[in-house]
Design a protein around this motif. Structure first.
Motif, PDB file in Angstrom:
ATOM      1  N   GLU A 138     -10.318   0.538  -8.600  1.00  0.00           N
ATOM      2  CA  GLU A 138     -10.353  -0.501  -7.562  1.00  0.00           C
ATOM      3  C   GLU A 138      -8.964  -0.723  -6.964  1.00  0.00           C
ATOM      4  OE1 GLU A 138     -11.292  -0.850 -10.639  1.00  0.00           O
ATOM      5  OE2 GLU A 138     -10.322  -2.560 -11.623  1.00  0.00           O
ATOM      6  N   GLN A 149      -6.982   2.532  -2.643  1.00  0.00           N
ATOM      7  CA  GLN A 149      -7.605   2.262  -1.350  1.00  0.00           C
ATOM      8  C   GLN A 149      -8.306   3.510  -0.831  1.00  0.00           C
ATOM      9  OE1 GLN A 149      -5.221   1.533   2.384  1.00  0.00           O
ATOM     10  NE2 GLN A 149      -5.913  -0.519   1.933  1.00  0.00           N
ATOM     11  N   GLU A 150      -7.615   4.602  -0.887  1.00  0.00           N
ATOM     12  CA  GLU A 150      -8.240   5.869  -0.530  1.00  0.00           C
ATOM     13  C   GLU A 150      -7.467   6.980  -1.219  1.00  0.00           C
ATOM     14  OE1 GLU A 150      -7.883   7.066   3.565  1.00  0.00           O
ATOM     15  OE2 GLU A 150      -6.212   5.691   3.874  1.00  0.00           O
ATOM     16  N   ILE A 158     -15.012   5.488  -2.846  1.00  0.00           N
ATOM     17  CA  ILE A 158     -14.450   5.016  -4.112  1.00  0.00           C
ATOM     18  C   ILE A 158     -15.279   3.857  -4.654  1.00  0.00           C
ATOM     19  CG2 ILE A 158     -12.449   3.863  -5.150  1.00  0.00           C
ATOM     20  CD1 ILE A 158     -10.704   5.529  -3.287  1.00  0.00           C
ATOM     21  N   ASN A 159     -15.713   2.981  -3.754  1.00  0.00           N
ATOM     22  CA  ASN A 159     -16.525   1.845  -4.201  1.00  0.00           C
ATOM     23  C   ASN A 159     -17.800   2.301  -4.890  1.00  0.00           C
ATOM     24  OD1 ASN A 159     -14.627   0.138  -3.138  1.00  0.00           O
ATOM     25  ND2 ASN A 159     -15.708  -0.182  -1.205  1.00  0.00           N
ATOM     26  N   GLU A 214     -12.379   4.615   1.159  1.00  0.00           N
ATOM     27  CA  GLU A 214     -12.586   3.422   0.347  1.00  0.00           C
ATOM     28  C   GLU A 214     -14.057   3.238  -0.037  1.00  0.00           C
ATOM     29  OE1 GLU A 214     -10.789   0.063   2.118  1.00  0.00           O
ATOM     30  OE2 GLU A 214     -10.663  -1.044   0.229  1.00  0.00           O
ATOM     31  N   GLU A 215     -14.965   3.489   0.929  1.00  0.00           N
ATOM     32  CA  GLU A 215     -16.375   3.249   0.628  1.00  0.00           C
ATOM     33  C   GLU A 215     -16.890   4.232  -0.424  1.00  0.00           C
ATOM     34  OE1 GLU A 215     -15.054   3.861   3.506  1.00  0.00           O
ATOM     35  OE2 GLU A 215     -16.026   5.515   4.577  1.00  0.00           O
ATOM     36  N   ASN A 229       0.825  -1.208   0.000  1.00  0.00           N
ATOM     37  CA  ASN A 229       0.000   0.000   0.000  1.00  0.00           C
ATOM     38  C   ASN A 229       0.863   1.264   0.000  1.00  0.00           C
ATOM     39  OD1 ASN A 229      -1.618  -2.084   2.114  1.00  0.00           O
ATOM     40  ND2 ASN A 229      -2.694  -1.355   0.324  1.00  0.00           N
ATOM     41  N   LYS A 247      -3.582  -0.055  -3.725  1.00  0.00           N
ATOM     42  CA  LYS A 247      -3.673  -1.455  -3.313  1.00  0.00           C
ATOM     43  C   LYS A 247      -2.971  -2.293  -4.383  1.00  0.00           C
ATOM     44  CE  LYS A 247      -8.218  -1.352  -2.979  1.00  0.00           C
ATOM     45  NZ  LYS A 247      -9.618  -1.755  -2.735  1.00  0.00           N
TER      46      LYS A 247
END
Lengths: 542, 479
Positions: free
Chosen positions: A423, A426-427, A495-496, A492-493, A44, A539
């Motif tokens: 994806e 990570q952030e 980005i998802n 992260e959430e 990371n 990631k």
């Protein structure tokens, strides 16, 4: 042999034991190096990179982008947006059409001329005629200079004698040369004798005013000479002359062209300047709308707007009104100014029109329907047109950037796909660092949507100001820039949420300084320093 | 922001990652062993009955009147050391025997400056003889060494990314590679003054064959914490000799006719304080080589480049450039232009120093503590060892030691020498555990060979006599 002491033996045993212990340790080496046992994990790294750094000087940007010259910079660097559009062109082809001319004349000898032929052995007969020159309308044409066209003359002689006939048009001239055509009539024992010929009318001038009407008439002279062939001579014989003027095109045409109605189909003019605005208040101190008419028709024209209105993106329309705009009297060149254009300029400003209200309504298009009439004040014999005559109407919107805006909203939608596999992020933290030298503050929002414009997520917290106005003085000029640093955090959430992004909707809400409460001016020496950086934790599978 | 997060992801068979994984262990070991320094040689230092101990202190006079080092086999040494981390600092074994990569731990084990080094040497010929109190030696030795130095920031930058350096400079200064291959012709002289003081001196002529020499390297990357602007600075000079024509010249030209000459000296002192205590000190490799053959210098002086991001006005202007990547590469190439020259240069050897104190319980059992320091430019590499040497019989000596070196503390050394007639075989290793547990070691060193030794001049070891057991007769018959 030397015997080893017991102590030496013990020492050797000890060494051997230590070595055996060491070898036993090596048994666990293999497992430590067996990479088949290596569990996958993540790397990371945290990267911070500057993405964009642009110092956008307005003057430089105008030089780079404004190839159309739409933005004008005054000597004091004050900016005026000049939005010019051609409204319409009306050409002469749609105004006058010259049809083909066809005329036939039959010529006979008089009784005396018949006697002269029989007794003297020859005779010469001269006949003068006026033939009408037809037009498609009620135009009264005095003269016409031919750009192209031909005249065909065919002669059919029933005389049983040979001779010749000359057909002359004394008012059809090319400089000092008069149009004339001579045909030989050779009788060889059978008749009728038929001959024909043609002439190119290019550069000839047709004077049609020498008839009794003073317009639309063409004099013609027939000179017939016959030589007695010994055959009987009677008054029943005749000679028929047919004239055809075909494909006549004129360079210039003079006369009374009458009162004609000119109908221009309704049309719409798109104004890109406000094409993306969807709301808010926008106000300019001194907007101007210029209507420029260029007319090379040699006759006065009056235009009447059946509709002349501005409509914005929300569908509301406002009629454009002002002095001298409706009716619109269009100047014309005089008969001494053939080939020239007369210009008519109507300027609508906030003292003689409602143009300020029109501009402030943020119009995205102008709808117009105009009808014209020629010689509106009655017929005139001094009209003219040329083959180049046309009426051009141009619209020019001058927007000196002196004014105010409040919550002026512009919005655009565009296709979008992430240039990187998100994806693998990570952030992320986006840092927008803007030093603004414009008297404008802005809130910007970017909505990420799916194919059907369903919003998946947004970029910035609602209502967050990312551009803050620089300080302005009493003249509305910037005195000091202002810097705002905006951090946009994408955990992260968040980005998802963006995985299905297909489009983005970009919305900007602009206000001038002090939330649009005072007018400000825009100068070319204003600049904005924009920096966008990203800090991201990636990631990476190992 | 979190920088490192460990999680388990099922491995994908056949993927590139898998291939890399299979070679990871080999790669790490290769990394750990592919670079080098002038490694210490503690075990041989304390095997004083070997002539090679005088290589570490020219004042050490062995117990023979004459020796010959057999060509190529009398002294062969090899060592590698890594001051950074051991294999197990990076690859951990879990309780379920699976392995995982622990980059955080690896970084934690790094020093501010680290090095990887490899040394190898072999005597081509050596001999020595005593003339009264004088000890005269000669050796011709082929030596190869290489050292790669790197700062902790380099690894931290690579693993953590520049996000871990916001507002500070990732300092890569000192990153360097120094490698040398030369032949040493040395004449040594030692003499005992009185019965207590022995001094030694060795003069060396050096014949250089290949060299890579980092004269300076000041590199760094600064990331602005506000704008994330990245500024790279460099100021370096690397010189090489013998690389352009390597393998392209005849063996005679290569082995004897290069115009790379140097000189060096070793000095030493051995003082017996009393019957039980003595101290010794030596300074080795005080010298240089002047490189003139096949020289290339690569330098970049005070270069700096700042990347502030893409100027979108250039990208979108009607006549503007859209090939930003090429433009950036051009700017970088122009800024970090490497200047090539062919100027002769001088490289210094890496001097090393030994200081030891010994305590003899008796002539057969000696405890020694030794401090060591090696300097390479501004870098200092210290080490410390405690050793016990025992002479078991007249023909056998051995030595065990514990050392702290390369910031590792698990170094157990062992060495021995055994005389078999005129043949003396010796073998020494400063870190025996490294042989059996390479995954835990940062240091591995080996030195061995066979000498011909004559006229041993030592008191024979007397077997320790045991007192006969007194037998108390109780109740037995009396004589």
């Amino acid at each position: 042999m030397e015997n080893k002491s017991p102590q030496s033996n013990r020492t050797l045993y000890n060494i051997l034991i230590i070595l055996l212990l060491c070898f036993s340790l090596s048994s666990c080496v293999k497992d430590s190096f067996d990479m088949n046992n290596l569990a996958s994990s993540e790397w990371n790294p945290n990267l911070a990179v500057p993405l964009v750094h642009s110092n956008m000087n307005l003057g430089d940007m105008i030089e780079q982008y404004d190839s159309s010259g739409m933005i004008q910079v005054g000597e004091d660097n004050f900016i005026t947006i000049v939005y010019g559009q051609h409204l319409l062109t009306y050409k002469v082809d749609e105004f006058v059409n010259i049809p083909d001319q066809n005329l036939e004349r039959k010529l006979n000898l008089t009784a005396q001329e018949t006697i002269d032929l029989a007794t003297n052995g020859n005779v010469s007969s001269v006949t003068t005629d006026i033939i009408p020159f037809a037009v498609s309308g009620d135009e009264q044409i005095n003269s016409m200079h031919i750009k192209s066209g031909t005249i065909n003359v065919s002669v059919s002689s029933e005389f049983l004698h040979s001779g010749m006939i000359t057909v002359s048009f004394p008012t059809v001239t090319n400089g000092a040369v008069t149009l004339s055509k001579t045909f030989s009539l050779n009788y060889t024992g059978s008749g009728p004798v038929q001959v024909s010929g043609s002439a190119d009318l290019t550069d000839y001038t047709l004077n049609l005013s020498n008839g009794s009407q003073g317009f639309g008439e063409l004099p013609v002279v027939y000179t017939l000479t016959l030589n007695n062939s010994g055959n009987p001579v009677t008054t029943l014989e005749s000679i028929t002359v047919n004239h055809q003027m075909q494909n006549l095109k004129f360079d210039a045409l003079f006369g009374n062209l009458g009162q004609k109605s000119i109908d221009i189909p309704a049309d719409t003019l798109k104004l890109d300047f406000f094409s993306n605005s969807i709301g808010g208040q926008f106000s300019l101190v001194d907007p101007r709308l210029k209507l420029t008419v260029s007319n090379s028709f040699g006759l006065p024209i009056r235009g009447v707007f059946n509709q002349f209105s501005a409509q914005n993106n929300l569908g509301s329309a406002i009629n454009i009104s002002g002095n001298d705009i409706n009716p619109l009297n269009i100047n014309s060149p005089s008969v001494n100014e053939v080939g020239q254009s007369a210009s008519t300029l109507i300027t609508l400003n906030n003292t003689n029109s409602n143009i300020a209200a029109v501009i402030n309504s943020q119009p995205s298009k102008i709808i117009y329907n105009i009808q014209g009439i020629t010689n509106p004040d009655g017929n005139s014999a001094s009209n003219f047109i040329t083959d180049q005559s046309q009426v051009d109407i141009d619209l020019e919107m001058e927007l000196p950037l002196n004014g105010s805006a409040f919550d002026f909203v512009i919005q655009d939608t565009m296709d979008f796909t992430f240039p990187y596999e998100i994806e693998k992020i990570q952030e992320a933290l986006f840092r927008l660092n803007i030093e603004n030298g414009f008297p404008v503050e802005a809130k910007v929002q970017v909505y990420f949507t799916d194919e059907n414009l369903n919003i998946l997520d947004s970029l910035i917290n609602t209502g967050q100001q990312v551009i803050s106005s620089g300080a302005v003085n009493n003249n509305g000029r910037i005195t000091e820039p202002n810097r705002v640093i905006t951090d946009i955090h994408f955990p992260e959430e968040k980005i998802n949420n963006l995985y299905g992004t297909k489009k983005v909707i970009v919305t900007g809400t602009l206000s001038t300084s002090n939330t649009g409460s005072v007018p400000v001016k825009i100068y070319a020496d204003y600049s904005m320093d924009v920096r966008l950086g990203m800090q991201a934790t990636l990631k990476v599978g190992l | 922001m979190k920088n490192i997060k460990q999680s388990v992801i099922p491995p994908q068979a056949g993927s590139v990652v898998e291939v890399l994984k299979r070679h990871l262990a080999f790669g790490i070991l290769l990394f750990l062993s592919s670079s080098v320094i002038a490694q210490n040689d503690f075990t041989v230092y304390n095997l004083r009955n070997t002539p090679q101990s005088s290589y570490l202190n020219p004042a050490f006079i062995p117990q023979y009147n004459f020796f010959i080092g057999l060509p190529a086999i009398s002294s062969m040494s090899f060592s590698f050391g890594h001051s950074g981390f051991a294999y197990t600092d990076l690859i951990h074994k879990r309780s379920d025997d699976s392995l995982f990569i622990d980059m955080d731990n690896m970084i934690a084990k790094l020093g501010k400056k680290n090095f990887l080094s490899v040394n190898a040497s072999a005597d081509l010929l050596s001999f020595g003889f005593k003339v009264k109190k004088n000890w005269i030696t000669f050796n011709a030795t082929e030596k190869v060494s290489a050292r790669f130095s790197y700062p902790k920031d380099l690894i931290r930058f690579a693993v953590k990314g520049n996000g871990a350096f916001l507002g500070e400079t990732a300092d890569f200064s000192g990153i360097s590679i120094n490698a040398v291959h030369y032949r040493e012709y040395a004449i040594g002289y030692a003499r005992t003054i009185g019965n207590k003081i022995t001094f030694g001196l060795k003069a060396k002529y050096l014949y250089g064959m290949e060299n890579v020499y980092t004269e300076k390297s000041n590199l760094g990357i600064y990331t602005d914490e506000s704008t994330f602007d990245i500024t790279a600075n460099s100021d370096f000079r690397i010189s090489t000799s013998g690389l352009q024509t390597f393998g392209k010249t005849g063996i005679t030209d290569y082995a004897f006719k290069r115009n790379n000459h140097g000189f060096a000296a070793d000095i030493g002192l051995d003082v017996k304080l009393n019957k039980h205590f003595s101290v010794a000190a030596s300074a080795l490799n005080l010298g240089f080589i002047n490189w003139k053959s096949d020289v290339k210098n690569y330098s970049g002086n005070n270069q700096s480049f700042t990347f502030s991001g893409i100027d979108v006005t250039k990208l979108t202007a009607e006549n503007g450039s859209t090939d930003f990547t090429q433009e950036l590469l051009d700017s970088l190439t122009n800024t970090f232009k490497i200047e090539e020259t062919s100027e002769a240069y001088t490289s210094k050897l890496s001097p090393s120093y030994y200081l030891s104190a010994s305590c003899s319980i008796n002539p057969n059992n000696i405890f020694t503590v030794t401090g060591y320091m090696e300097t390479s430019g501004k870098n200092i590499n210290p080490a410390f060892t405690v050793a016990f040497a025992k002479r078991v019989a007249n023909k056998l000596s051995f030595n065990i030691s514990y050392s702290m070196e390369n910031r590792s503390y698990n170094n157990a050394g062992f060495g021995f020498s055994v005389d078999m007639g005129p043949l003396q075989w010796y073998l020494a290793c400063d870190n025996v555990l490294g042989v059996f547990l390479p995954q835990n070691t940062r240091t591995l060193q080996y030195h061995g060979g066979i000498n011909l030794v004559f006229a041993k001049n030592v008191k024979k070891v007397k077997p320790e006599k045991k007192q006969p057991e007194k037998v108390e007769r109780k109740g037995g018959p009396k004589f």
